[in-house]
Design an enzyme around this catalytic site. Structure first.
Site, PDB file in Angstrom:
ATOM      1  CB  SER A  53      -0.938   0.011   1.211  1.00 52.80           C
ATOM      2  OG  SER A  53      -0.190  -0.014   2.416  1.00 52.80           O
ATOM      3  CE  LYS A 109       1.969  -1.511   5.900  1.00 51.83           C
ATOM      4  NZ  LYS A 109       1.722  -2.236   4.631  1.00 51.83           N
ATOM      5  CB  THR A 141       7.121   3.946  -0.301  1.00 52.28           C
ATOM      6  OG1 THR A 141       7.315   2.718  -1.021  1.00 52.28           O
ATOM      7  CG2 THR A 141       7.620   5.110  -1.154  1.00 52.28           C
ATOM      8  CD  GLU A 162       4.851  -5.287   7.777  1.00 53.72           C
ATOM      9  OE1 GLU A 162       5.099  -6.501   7.946  1.00 53.72           O
ATOM     10  OE2 GLU A 162       4.173  -4.852   6.842  1.00 53.72           O
TER      11      GLU A 162
END
Length: 284
Positions: free
Chosen positions: A37, A39, A41, A160
């Site tokens: 999505s 994130k 980046t 993450e």
């Protein structure tokens, strides 16, 4: 204060981010979205990894505590903003924990006393003489957080960090992030598993939801769980306790196994039985 006004980020000609505007003060923020999505980046753009380390075209402005991220030298940015990759092993330079922390301290003008003080606060002082390859994923994450604390970075982006951790290690890392928030840091926690973040939700100041490289919504309060799910965020926790029988015969028997790396005991009298027809999780 972090101010982001991105019209587009182009990676190898592909538009990875588009029309993203955010203003974040000190606090703990979640950056959620499905895989792919944008994130990671966005996390790399606000810390200067993009475009200074990973080449990409950024159309817009990014300011972090007064520094123009797109124009500031990466070595100066390292003292302002820190990006912790999904695998903390990718950002390790030394073989031993103490050497790794001393290397960071030396680069930012701090000394060994600072290293020992921060290690003690994070509960990793007993690991200082250990080799990094001997550590668990949770322990390596704590070493990575210690490195950030040594740099004094005001913005910390974690990509993450819970991905490869067991439940207890994940809770310990989340507690460390809550501690950083209390010290006035701005923390951006990237995840696609909302269910795993329950221990830290009381400390969260905002939630940004990304999908398709766009900012879908920014919440100051409790996010809309239904909307998160619609955009590919996992709501359920990875760990669900289920009581089951143990079908099948015993196929593997381990009795009183000891193992060490040099003088460091890793396995101490391990005994267990494994049966057919059962999926086992090895955690710790």
């Amino acid at each position: 204060m972090i101010e982001v006004k991105i019209r587009g980020v182009y990676l190898n000609g592909v538009k990875a981010l588009r029309e993203v505007e955010l203003v974040l003060g000190p606090g703990l923020y979640l950056l959620l979205g499905r895989s792919g999505s944008g994130k990671s980046t966005l996390g790399k753009v606000v810390t200067g990894v993009i475009p200074h380390v990973e080449r990409a075209e950024v159309d817009g402005t990014v300011k972090v505590f007064g520094a123009d991220v797109l124009k500031t030298d990466i070595y100066k940015l390292n003292k302002i903003a820190a990006y912790l990759a999904q695998s903390p092993y990718d950002q390790v330079m030394a073989s031993k924990v103490l050497d790794e922390l001393l290397l960071v301290a030396e680069n930012v003008g701090r000394d060994a006393a600072d290293v020992y003080k921060i290690a003690s606060r994070l509960g990793i002082d007993r690991l200082l003489e250990r080799r990094i390859e001997e550590l668990s994923g949770g322990q390596v994450q704590k070493v990575a957080i210690a490195k950030v604390m040594l740099t004094g970075a005001k913005l910390v982006v974690l990509d993450e960090p819970l991905a490869h951790l067991d439940v207890e290690s994940a809770r310990a890392v989340l507690q460390d992030l809550a501690m950083l928030k209390k010290e006035g840091k701005t923390i951006l926690l990237i995840e696609h598993r909302f269910g795993d973040l329950k221990p830290v939700l009381p400390y969260v100041d905002g939630v940004a939801l990304l999908d398709g490289g766009r900012l879908v919504k920014f919440y100051r309060g409790e996010p809309d769980v239904w909307l998160l799910k619609q955009h590919g965020v996992r709501i359920e926790s990875r760990i669900e306790r289920k009581e089951r029988g143990l079908p099948g015969e015993v196929k593997v028997v381990v009795k009183d196994v000891w193992f060490s790396y040099g003088k460091a005991d890793v396995l101490k009298g391990i005994s267990l039985e494994l049966r057919s027809g059962v999926v086992y999780a090895l955690m710790g």
